[in-house]
Design a protein around this motif. Structure first.
Motif, PDB file in Angstrom:
ATOM      1  N   ALA A  21      -0.162 -83.003 -36.943  1.00 57.06           N
ATOM      2  CA  ALA A  21      -0.776 -82.814 -35.596  1.00 57.06           C
ATOM      3  C   ALA A  21      -2.281 -83.046 -35.860  1.00 57.06           C
ATOM      4  O   ALA A  21      -3.172 -83.138 -34.624  1.00 57.06           O
ATOM      5  CB  ALA A  21      -0.815 -81.345 -35.064  1.00 57.06           C
ATOM      6  N   GLY A  22      -2.736 -83.675 -36.979  1.00 59.96           N
ATOM      7  CA  GLY A  22      -4.048 -84.251 -37.090  1.00 59.96           C
ATOM      8  C   GLY A  22      -5.141 -83.075 -37.369  1.00 59.96           C
ATOM      9  O   GLY A  22      -6.177 -83.276 -37.000  1.00 59.96           O
ATOM     10  N   LEU A  23      -4.660 -81.865 -37.999  1.00 62.03           N
ATOM     11  CA  LEU A  23      -5.609 -80.999 -38.333  1.00 62.03           C
ATOM     12  C   LEU A  23      -6.450 -81.586 -39.591  1.00 62.03           C
ATOM     13  O   LEU A  23      -6.091 -82.297 -40.403  1.00 62.03           O
ATOM     14  CB  LEU A  23      -4.949 -79.747 -38.664  1.00 62.03           C
ATOM     15  CG  LEU A  23      -4.336 -78.966 -37.320  1.00 62.03           C
ATOM     16  CD1 LEU A  23      -3.526 -77.654 -37.761  1.00 62.03           C
ATOM     17  CD2 LEU A  23      -5.229 -78.853 -36.350  1.00 62.03           C
ATOM     18  N   ASP A  24      -7.483 -80.860 -39.783  1.00 64.00           N
ATOM     19  CA  ASP A  24      -8.380 -81.050 -40.816  1.00 64.00           C
ATOM     20  C   ASP A  24      -8.065 -80.671 -42.322  1.00 64.00           C
ATOM     21  O   ASP A  24      -8.318 -80.940 -43.432  1.00 64.00           O
ATOM     22  CB  ASP A  24      -9.722 -80.750 -40.448  1.00 64.00           C
ATOM     23  CG  ASP A  24     -10.240 -81.350 -39.280  1.00 64.00           C
ATOM     24  OD1 ASP A  24     -10.315 -82.713 -39.380  1.00 64.00           O
ATOM     25  OD2 ASP A  24     -10.789 -80.730 -38.324  1.00 64.00           O
ATOM     26  N   TYR A  25      -7.427 -79.428 -41.984  1.00 66.37           N
ATOM     27  CA  TYR A  25      -7.174 -78.496 -43.332  1.00 66.37           C
ATOM     28  C   TYR A  25      -5.870 -77.342 -43.088  1.00 66.37           C
ATOM     29  O   TYR A  25      -5.574 -77.073 -41.715  1.00 66.37           O
ATOM     30  CB  TYR A  25      -8.371 -77.970 -43.995  1.00 66.37           C
ATOM     31  CG  TYR A  25      -8.946 -76.550 -43.123  1.00 66.37           C
ATOM     32  CD1 TYR A  25      -8.479 -75.470 -43.490  1.00 66.37           C
ATOM     33  CD2 TYR A  25     -10.040 -76.893 -42.153  1.00 66.37           C
ATOM     34  CE1 TYR A  25      -8.953 -74.441 -42.656  1.00 66.37           C
ATOM     35  CE2 TYR A  25     -10.267 -76.053 -41.294  1.00 66.37           C
ATOM     36  CZ  TYR A  25     -10.059 -74.584 -41.877  1.00 66.37           C
ATOM     37  OH  TYR A  25     -10.254 -73.598 -40.808  1.00 66.37           O
ATOM     38  N   LEU A  26      -5.514 -77.128 -44.035  1.00 66.34           N
ATOM     39  CA  LEU A  26      -4.562 -75.875 -43.878  1.00 66.34           C
ATOM     40  C   LEU A  26      -4.745 -74.828 -44.852  1.00 66.34           C
ATOM     41  O   LEU A  26      -5.611 -74.737 -45.943  1.00 66.34           O
ATOM     42  CB  LEU A  26      -3.123 -76.315 -44.294  1.00 66.34           C
ATOM     43  CG  LEU A  26      -2.444 -77.598 -43.613  1.00 66.34           C
ATOM     44  CD1 LEU A  26      -1.152 -78.074 -44.262  1.00 66.34           C
ATOM     45  CD2 LEU A  26      -2.074 -77.081 -42.354  1.00 66.34           C
ATOM     46  N   LEU A  27      -4.523 -73.552 -44.532  1.00 68.78           N
ATOM     47  CA  LEU A  27      -4.614 -72.238 -45.228  1.00 68.78           C
ATOM     48  C   LEU A  27      -3.128 -72.140 -45.701  1.00 68.78           C
ATOM     49  O   LEU A  27      -2.303 -72.104 -44.779  1.00 68.78           O
ATOM     50  CB  LEU A  27      -5.098 -71.309 -44.410  1.00 68.78           C
ATOM     51  CG  LEU A  27      -6.335 -70.551 -45.157  1.00 68.78           C
ATOM     52  CD1 LEU A  27      -7.639 -71.542 -44.846  1.00 68.78           C
ATOM     53  CD2 LEU A  27      -6.593 -69.410 -44.107  1.00 68.78           C
ATOM     54  N   PHE A  28      -2.654 -71.884 -46.910  1.00 66.38           N
ATOM     55  CA  PHE A  28      -1.430 -71.612 -47.138  1.00 66.38           C
ATOM     56  C   PHE A  28      -1.530 -70.349 -48.061  1.00 66.38           C
ATOM     57  O   PHE A  28      -2.095 -70.092 -49.016  1.00 66.38           O
ATOM     58  CB  PHE A  28      -0.669 -72.656 -48.048  1.00 66.38           C
ATOM     59  CG  PHE A  28       0.754 -72.258 -48.483  1.00 66.38           C
ATOM     60  CD1 PHE A  28       1.811 -72.301 -47.585  1.00 66.38           C
ATOM     61  CD2 PHE A  28       0.877 -71.901 -49.764  1.00 66.38           C
ATOM     62  CE1 PHE A  28       2.934 -71.982 -48.242  1.00 66.38           C
ATOM     63  CE2 PHE A  28       1.885 -71.564 -50.226  1.00 66.38           C
ATOM     64  CZ  PHE A  28       3.190 -71.664 -49.656  1.00 66.38           C
ATOM     65  N   GLY A  29      -0.469 -69.328 -47.965  1.00 66.92           N
ATOM     66  CA  GLY A  29      -0.411 -68.065 -48.634  1.00 66.92           C
ATOM     67  C   GLY A  29       0.535 -67.030 -48.038  1.00 66.92           C
ATOM     68  O   GLY A  29       1.217 -67.506 -47.209  1.00 66.92           O
ATOM     69  N   PRO A  30       0.617 -66.049 -48.343  1.00 64.13           N
ATOM     70  CA  PRO A  30      -0.145 -65.552 -49.681  1.00 64.13           C
ATOM     71  C   PRO A  30       0.190 -65.928 -50.967  1.00 64.13           C
ATOM     72  O   PRO A  30       1.378 -66.046 -51.206  1.00 64.13           O
ATOM     73  CB  PRO A  30      -0.082 -64.051 -49.410  1.00 64.13           C
ATOM     74  CG  PRO A  30       1.354 -63.702 -48.674  1.00 64.13           C
ATOM     75  CD  PRO A  30       1.380 -64.941 -47.777  1.00 64.13           C
ATOM     76  N   VAL A  31      -0.507 -66.536 -51.502  1.00 61.01           N
ATOM     77  CA  VAL A  31      -0.362 -67.038 -52.879  1.00 61.01           C
ATOM     78  C   VAL A  31       0.056 -65.782 -53.826  1.00 61.01           C
ATOM     79  O   VAL A  31       0.833 -65.676 -54.747  1.00 61.01           O
ATOM     80  CB  VAL A  31      -1.478 -68.114 -53.536  1.00 61.01           C
ATOM     81  CG1 VAL A  31      -0.939 -68.517 -55.028  1.00 61.01           C
ATOM     82  CG2 VAL A  31      -1.346 -69.111 -52.795  1.00 61.01           C
TER      83      VAL A  31
END
Lengths: 204, 201
Positions: B116-126
């Motif tokens: 979708a052209g986003l600048d960054y992702l947050l992935f978790g909970p790690v």
């Protein structure tokens, strides 16, 4: 975009399927649907909004989103309705297309004048009668307030709060361009008939 | 480094204001504003107040979900929850005017957000953390590594992150990390940020 006269605006409630409610309201002759669901996620609102917008287009009715200017902008609604605890109309005006319908809820002449100054297209005035739809600790303002508040804003008025079949015509006589209802349609056993009856009363 | 505001569970915005004041004298970060207890007008007013403070040190204020509030308050970014309205629809409105990121909890939503052209992702909970418990059990470092390999935009690790855990996250390919709990003491925020950065090469 200007507000049609003798307009019925149906606002979605917190329980019904909003798309189904909108479909029935439009079938009954509502000229505007406002999507309002405080507990829904952004994705739910967006998906409902797209479908209701499509139904509204089929009926030549207006579609607006309550509070969530982000959703309204993302799916290109006809407009947004803002309460006193939402973004100011000036912020919505700056971000939305010039023709967008921007409504502001007011309950006094001072709030009405401010809404007009900030670029509102219409004002939602209420609550006119006692209502249980929302938590309203304040007293109803009554039908006489409609004219005073309309004069302060020089904008079309959609009256809201406790409006039903019995008092709808009185609200129009008191100077409102239209009425907005939630429970009078959503709580009815036959929402289509309820909307149709309201439209009949305000066009008498 | 993304600093997540801790106001979500509090009925007042005093902490956020203190955090913003501390950010004015900190190394630059993204400050993610999550204030679910406040109404729209209050969030807008808060953003207008803190955006200049956050800007002044080169940090970026990312408003949670409400890109309308971000645009109206001249914040620099928007952070979309996984259940937000679709990222590509948001992008069409915000274009290049806002930095835009999204929280993701699966590979599918990571791929969708990246395309979708986003600048960054947050992935978790790690790792395990009480504040992310509603999003399910920890996904672990292996899953973080998978996600980082699958998308071409920066991924920030979130969930139970401490300075000591930063190198393990970066080794998996994370661009940076996000945390909330370590920053609840606003007074020591600049030092806490520096401590996180000291674990980044």
């Amino acid at each position: 975009m200007s507000l049609p006269r003798r307009l019925l605006c149906v606002i979605t409630d917190e329980q019904s399927d909003p798309v189904e409610l909108a479909r029935m309201a439009l079938e009954g002759g509502a000229g505007m649907v406002q999507l309002r669901r405080k507990t829904a996620s952004g994705r739910e609102l967006y998906e409902w909004a797209l479908r209701i917008q499509e139904l509204c287009r089929e009926h030549q009715a207006l579609f607006i989103v309550n509070d969530r200017l982000d959703i309204a902008l993302a799916m290109k609604a006809d407009g947004v309705h803002l309460g006193q605890q939402d973004l100011p109309a000036s912020a919505a005006r700056a971000l939305f297309d010039p023709g967008a319908m921007i409504g502001v809820s007011v309950s006094s002449a001072a709030e009405a004048a401010k809404a007009a100054e900030e670029g509102a297209s219409y004002i939602g005035v209420g609550h006119i009668f006692p209502t249980f739809s929302k938590d309203k600790p304040s007293e109803p303002i009554g039908t006489a307030a409609i004219r005073t508040i309309r004069k302060a804003a020089q904008l079309p008025v959609i009256a809201i709060g406790g409006i039903d079949h019995d008092n709808a015509a009185e609200v129009i006589r008191a100077g409102a361009s239209g009425i907005a209802v939630i429970s009078a349609v959503s709580d009815s056993s036959d929402p289509v008939a309820a909307a149709r009856e309201l439209v009949k009363r305000i066009r008498q | 480094m993304i600093v997540s505001s801790g106001g979500e569970h509090l009925a007042h915005s005093g902490l956020v204001l203190e955090q913003a004041q501390a950010l004015a004298r900190s190394a630059p970060v993204i400050f993610q504003l999550r204030e679910k207890m406040l109404d729209t007008a209050s969030i807008w007013q808060l953003c207008r107040r803190i955006a200049p403070l956050i800007d002044s040190a080169g940090s970026i204020l990312a408003v949670n979900e409400r890109f309308d509030i971000a645009l109206a308050s001249k914040a620099g970014g928007v952070h979309l929850p996984e259940s937000s309205c679709p990222a590509d629809a948001v992008r069409k409105v915000t274009q290049g005017n806002l930095l835009a990121g999204q929280s993701v909890h699966s590979e599918l939503s990571a791929r969708r957000a990246a395309s979708a052209g986003l600048d960054y992702l947050l992935f978790g909970p790690v790792f395990h953390t009480p504040s992310k418990a509603p999003f399910g059990p920890p996904q672990g470092l292996d899953q973080l590594r998978e996600i980082c390999a699958k998308v071409r935009i920066p991924v920030f690790a979130v969930g139970g992150i401490t300075p000591e855990k930063v190198p393990a996250c970066l080794e998996c390919g994370a661009w940076g990390v996000t945390a909330l709990t370590p920053f609840l003491d606003a007074g020591s925020l600049p030092e806490t940020i520096n401590r996180f950065f000291s674990f980044m090469p």
